[in-house]
Every structure is written in structure tokens, then in C-alpha cells.
Design a protein around this motif. Structure first.
Motif, short mmCIF file in Angstrom:
data_model
loop_
_atom_site.label_atom_id
_atom_site.label_comp_id
_atom_site.label_asym_id
_atom_site.label_seq_id
_atom_site.Cartn_x
_atom_site.Cartn_y
_atom_site.Cartn_z
N UNK A 94 72.94 -27.13 -88.75
CA UNK A 94 73.55 -28.41 -89.14
C UNK A 94 74.61 -28.85 -88.13
N UNK A 95 75.46 -27.88 -87.70
CA UNK A 95 76.64 -28.20 -86.90
C UNK A 95 76.41 -27.77 -85.45
N UNK A 96 76.39 -28.73 -84.51
CA UNK A 96 76.06 -28.38 -83.12
C UNK A 96 77.18 -27.55 -82.48
N UNK A 97 78.42 -27.65 -83.01
CA UNK A 97 79.50 -26.80 -82.47
C UNK A 97 79.22 -25.33 -82.78
N UNK A 98 78.74 -25.08 -84.00
CA UNK A 98 78.38 -23.70 -84.38
C UNK A 98 77.23 -23.21 -83.50
N UNK A 99 76.24 -24.09 -83.31
CA UNK A 99 75.09 -23.71 -82.48
C UNK A 99 75.53 -23.38 -81.06
N UNK A 100 76.48 -24.16 -80.54
CA UNK A 100 77.00 -23.92 -79.18
C UNK A 100 77.71 -22.58 -79.10
N UNK A 101 78.51 -22.28 -80.15
CA UNK A 101 79.24 -21.00 -80.16
C UNK A 101 78.24 -19.85 -80.14
N UNK A 102 77.15 -20.00 -80.89
CA UNK A 102 76.15 -18.94 -80.95
C UNK A 102 75.48 -18.76 -79.58
N UNK A 103 75.18 -19.86 -78.89
CA UNK A 103 74.58 -19.76 -77.55
C UNK A 103 75.51 -19.02 -76.60
N UNK A 104 76.82 -19.32 -76.69
CA UNK A 104 77.80 -18.65 -75.83
C UNK A 104 77.85 -17.15 -76.15
N UNK A 105 77.85 -16.83 -77.44
CA UNK A 105 77.92 -15.41 -77.83
C UNK A 105 76.67 -14.65 -77.38
N UNK A 106 75.52 -15.32 -77.41
CA UNK A 106 74.28 -14.68 -76.92
C UNK A 106 74.41 -14.37 -75.44
N UNK A 107 74.95 -15.39 -74.70
CA UNK A 107 75.15 -15.22 -73.25
C UNK A 107 76.15 -14.09 -72.99
N UNK A 108 77.11 -13.93 -73.89
CA UNK A 108 78.16 -12.90 -73.74
C UNK A 108 77.72 -11.55 -74.31
N UNK A 109 76.40 -11.38 -74.41
CA UNK A 109 75.84 -10.06 -74.76
C UNK A 109 76.10 -9.61 -76.19
N UNK A 110 76.33 -10.54 -77.10
CA UNK A 110 76.43 -10.19 -78.52
C UNK A 110 75.01 -9.82 -78.97
N UNK A 111 74.88 -8.70 -79.67
CA UNK A 111 73.53 -8.19 -79.93
C UNK A 111 72.81 -8.90 -81.08
N UNK A 112 73.55 -9.21 -82.14
CA UNK A 112 72.86 -9.75 -83.32
C UNK A 112 73.88 -10.38 -84.27
N UNK A 113 73.37 -10.99 -85.33
CA UNK A 113 74.25 -11.64 -86.31
C UNK A 113 74.04 -11.05 -87.71
N UNK A 114 75.15 -10.91 -88.42
CA UNK A 114 75.10 -10.48 -89.82
C UNK A 114 76.34 -11.05 -90.50
N UNK A 115 76.70 -10.55 -91.68
CA UNK A 115 77.72 -11.29 -92.43
C UNK A 115 78.90 -10.46 -92.98
N UNK A 116 78.96 -9.18 -92.72
CA UNK A 116 80.02 -8.40 -93.38
C UNK A 116 80.86 -7.48 -92.49
N UNK A 117 80.33 -7.09 -91.31
CA UNK A 117 81.01 -6.03 -90.54
C UNK A 117 82.43 -6.38 -90.14
N UNK A 118 82.68 -7.62 -89.74
CA UNK A 118 84.03 -7.95 -89.22
C UNK A 118 85.09 -7.74 -90.29
N UNK A 119 84.79 -8.06 -91.53
CA UNK A 119 85.78 -7.85 -92.60
C UNK A 119 86.03 -6.36 -92.79
N UNK A 120 84.94 -5.60 -92.85
CA UNK A 120 85.08 -4.14 -93.03
C UNK A 120 85.90 -3.52 -91.89
#
Ligand SMILES: O=P(O)(O)O[C@H]1O[C@H](CO)[C@@H](O)[C@H]1O
Ligand SMILES: O=c1cc[nH]c(=O)[nH]1
Length: 183
Positions: A94-120
């Protein structure tokens, strides 16, 4: 997640490993493979109510070491690295800013996406707990670059292996704790 960490902590729990699922950001991560989380990008809402986002979300070294060793004992292919933890599963559509952030993170070698690890992991740092996370790839990147989801047998087998790895890792930690006290 934060409620679970807080309430387990009051019961005396000091070591927590999340076992979950994730969507791949890199072609090399295939369905059912494991990801041992070294650190997580904090795109979640809860952890910043504890500490600002400049505070890192990193796995405890005892848990990391134990998960790595356990993966080789169980003999399941695992990757190790940084993941994105986000509150929003579909927001990037929906939000192209979010999509852009994800493209940058992919380029920066982020391996995958999920929803809980950062809080833990953030709460682990804040409260001095040993926290870590192992994920199973449930969505891989297809030949045409589009995500392929197959929550079937390959994913289920991979998840089963990751559960076994986390149990073995806890056994290894318990063994080590008999020699070196964690406090
Ligand atoms: O990894 P598990 O715990 O399976 O949860 C994952 O699946 C849900 C999204 O479908 C999110 O909660 C995400 O983190
Ligand atoms: O693609 C996926 C799979 C599991 N969890 C996520 O957040 N994304």
C-alpha cells in the motif's frame, strides 16, 4: 511478545528462544531452511516504548553459539544474519515508502522478514536476559523475483528441524551453565 517476556521474566525465566516463520528477502534462502537471527531491524511499535530505536536488537552470544552448534548436530541448513521485524504484513503493498525501505534493507543484506524477533531481542538486552530467535523460511523468492508461498511439507519439515535445533540449543546452554554461571 513483550507481555510474554515480561511475565516469564517475573517467573524467573532468563533464557528465551523464539521459533517462528519468515519470508525470504534473498534468493539464496530457500523454503524450509533455517535462519539464526544475529540481530533484527526494529520496525516494530512495542520495543521503542521501552528504549529508542538507536538501541540495538541483538541475540545473546550464548544463544547464538548454541543455535549454531545445534544446527550442525541436527544437520539442517541454516543461514545466520540480520532480519527485519515489522508489525505490518501487507503494508508495503500500500505504502511506497515502506516498499522503498524494504528494497533498501534487501540491498543491505537483510535475510528475511518476520514480526516478533526485534521485540524479544530488545527486551532481552534491556532486562539482561539471554534471548535469540530461529526462523523457518515459509516464503521464498521465485525465478521471476515474485514471492512463492508454500506452507506445505517442505516448510513443515524445516520447522520441525528448527524446533529440534532450539531444543538442542537449550540443552547445550544448560550443560554450559553447569560450568559457567549466567548472571
Ligand atoms: O513466525 P510465526 O510465529 O509463525 O508468526 C509469523 O506469522 C505471522 C504472519 O503470518 C506473524 O506473526 C509472523 O511473525
Ligand atoms: O512471509 C512471511 C512469512 C512469515 N512471516 C512473515 O512475516 N512473512
Amino acid at each position: 511478545m513483550a507481555i510474554a517476556v515480561e511475565e516469564l521474566r517475573t517467573l524467573g525465566v532468563h533464557t528465551l528462544i523464539r521459533v517462528g516463520s519468515a519470508g525470504s528477502f534473498q534468493k539464496k534462502l530457500k523454503m524450509g531452511e533455517g535462519v539464526i537471527v544475529t540481530g533484527a531491524v526494529r520496525d516494530d511499535g512495542t520495543s521503542s516504548s521501552y528504549v529508542p530505536e538507536i538501541y540495538p536488537a541483538v541475540s545473546h552470544h550464548h544463544v547464538l553459539r548454541a543455535l549454531e552448534k545445534a544446527a550442525s548436530i541436527i544437520e539442517h541448513r541454516c543461514h545466520m544474519g540480520i532480519v527485519l521485524s515489522t508489525d505490518s504484513y501487507y503494508g508495503a503493498r500500500f505504502n511506497c515508502e515502506t516498499a522503498k525501505m524494504i528494497e533498501l534493507l534487501k540491498k543491505a543484506n537483510t535475510l528475511c522478514v518476520e514480526m516478533e524477533s526485534s521485540t524479544l531481542l530488545t527486551l532481552g538486552g534491556v532486562f539482561g536476559l539471554r534471548t535469540g530467535s530461529i526462523l523457518t523460511i515459509r516464503e521464498e523468492i521465485g525465478e521471476d523475483e515474485k514471492p512463492v508461498t508454500q506452507a506445505g511439507e517442505i516448510f513443515e519439515d524445516g520447522l520441525e528441524k528448527c524446533i529440534q535445533i532450539s531444543i538442542k540449543a537449550l540443552e547445550l546452554i544448560i550443560e554450559k551453565d553447569k560450568l559457567f554461571k549466567f548472571d
